[in-house]
Design an enzyme around this catalytic site. Structure first.
Site, short mmCIF file in Angstrom:
data_model
loop_
_atom_site.label_atom_id
_atom_site.label_comp_id
_atom_site.label_asym_id
_atom_site.label_seq_id
_atom_site.Cartn_x
_atom_site.Cartn_y
_atom_site.Cartn_z
N SER A 138 0.67 5.35 -8.81
CA SER A 138 1.34 5.78 -7.68
C SER A 138 1.37 4.43 -6.84
O SER A 138 2.28 4.16 -5.98
CB SER A 138 0.84 6.80 -6.87
OG SER A 138 -0.42 6.57 -6.61
N ASP A 140 -0.26 6.35 3.80
CA ASP A 140 -0.41 7.83 3.51
C ASP A 140 -1.88 7.86 3.14
O ASP A 140 -2.74 6.95 2.87
CB ASP A 140 0.42 8.69 2.60
CG ASP A 140 0.29 8.19 1.26
OD1 ASP A 140 -0.52 7.54 0.95
OD2 ASP A 140 1.38 8.63 0.41
N HIS A 171 -2.11 5.10 -0.02
CA HIS A 171 -1.43 4.13 -0.35
C HIS A 171 -1.29 3.27 0.94
O HIS A 171 -0.86 3.60 1.97
CB HIS A 171 -0.24 4.59 -1.09
CG HIS A 171 -0.14 5.62 -2.02
ND1 HIS A 171 -0.11 6.82 -1.83
CD2 HIS A 171 -0.43 5.34 -3.31
CE1 HIS A 171 -0.17 7.69 -2.96
NE2 HIS A 171 -0.68 6.97 -3.95
#
Ligand code: NAG
Ligand code: NAG
Length: 364
Positions: free
Chosen positions: A43, A328, A331
């Site tokens: 991610s 977040d 990240h």
């Protein structure tokens, strides 16, 4: 009179000619340092490959992408990811396309295969839903190779072409966060000691990287794992005093030590290839330690959402995104990504890259 006109005409023509030469020079200067950039990972660098998957690990909605030129794309950031920024440093003018939507000649420039929740091990990240593990990313890469062979004439030509590209592989974070360290959903910590588990990961990673090599990859940058104990997610769920969870950080560092030791092995067992390892740990950790010196105000909480899970569509975000290290739960903000990417591309300390950095890999 006629003579002046004639002179003017020639002046105009030579100005045009000069402009054409300047434009040509500009186009030549704008060529990227390598013709192609192929990206594998999770991610931290996924740019939309999970958008059509049945998973909670996808973010193609605002406020994700709020600072990105194309808005929400599935990138796990308010803006650009580390992979986007490294592509810029390499001189690519356009974003590298996600595998999910890359078409036609776009694939000659590179593809991003990264998938949120994916890892080296196939079961990694399973509790999030569908994701593309490294094996799956390699199957997709195999499809790309077949397409390249069709475009370039044959497999030999594709393989030769791939030898000039930079391959970038940033995997392993989820094999800890969303596997070994998550004892609720995964039993690997009961089946293996940490050193055993890390050996297994490295062994599997080695045989997976061989697929890239067998298809012609010769310039391969591996990125180590990050300070997993310091991400807002870990702090929100595990920390009682707001401090980093040292055990998680140690697991990440042990993996990095093993991976670094294996770079020499890779360069021996994959003749003609140059593997490098980029430090994925200290460029972030240094920001966390000296966050105020780097211009940040908050290092341990997410700018958006509750820190313990992804930022959802109606979550309130912080007023100033460049004051937060983390966008977040896991990240970094674009502001942090910019600092990290610069150091990942061009080493600032000898320990940042082994045996040398991406900027040099590009020049080989
Ligand atoms: C990809 O292709 C290589 C070489 O042709 C092959 O050895 C490998 O098994 C393939 N991998 C997948 C996942 O399809
Ligand atoms: C946001 O924070 C950065 C870093 O502290 C600062 O330079 C900038 O002026 C702030 N922007 C606004 C709109 O407050």
């Amino acid at each position: 009179m006629a003579k002046t006109k004639e002179v003017e005409k020639w002046t105009v023509m030579s100005v045009v000619a000069a402009a054409v030469i300047i434009l040509k020079a500009a186009t030549v200067a704008a060529e990227p340092q390598v013709p192609c950039f192929y990206i594998f990972g999770d991610s931290l660098i996924d740019n939309g490959n999970n958008n059509d998957k049945l998973t909670i690990a996808k973010v193609n909605f605002l406020p994700y992408g709020i600072d990105f030129p194309l808005g929400p794309t599935g990138r796990f950031s308010n803006g650009k990811t580390i992979a986007d920024l490294i592509a810029e440093f390499l001189g690519f003018e356009d974003f590298i396309q996600p595998y999910a939507t890359a078409r036609g000649n776009q694939i000659l420039r590179g593809i991003n295969y990264a998938s949120a929740a994916g890892g080296i091990r196939p079961e990694t990240g399973r509790h999030w839903g569908e994701r593309i593990s490294f094996d799956g990313q390699l199957r997709n890469f195999n499809n790309t190779v077949a397409q390249l062979a069709a475009i370039l004439g044959n497999e030999g030509a594709a393989s030769h072409y791939l030898g000039k590209c930079i391959f970038f592989s940033a995997l392993g974070n989820n094999d800890f966060l969303n596997n070994y360290l998550n004892t609720k959903f995964y039993d690997t910590s009961r089946r293996y000691t940490l050193p055993q588990y890390i050996s297994l990961l490295i062994k599997q990673y080695t045989s997976q990287l061989k697929v890239l090599y067998d298809h012609g990859a010769r310039k391969v940058a591996l990125v180590g794992t990050s300070p997993l104990g310091c991400i807002p997610f870990t702090i929100a769920l595990r920390s009682k005093d707001g401090k980093c969870i040292e055990g998680s950080n140690r697991a990440s560092q042990m993996f990095n030590v093993q991976l670094r030791a294996n770079v020499d092995v890779f360069n021996r067992i994959f003749p003609g290839a140059q593997f490098i390892l980029v430090d994925g740990y200290n460029p972030i950790n240094d920001i966390l330690i000296n966050y105020e010196a780097y211009g940040f105000k908050v290092k341990d909480k997410a700018c958006c959402g509750r820190s313990s899970t992804i930022c959802f569509p109606n979550d309130v975000k912080c007023p100033n995104r460049s004051e937060y290290v983390y966008w977040d739960f896991a990240h970094p903000t674009e502001a942090a990504c910019k600092l990290i990417a610069r150091r990942v591309y061009a080493a600032q300390k000898p320990s940042d890259a082994y045996p040398f950095d991406i900027s040099r890999l590009a020049r080989l």
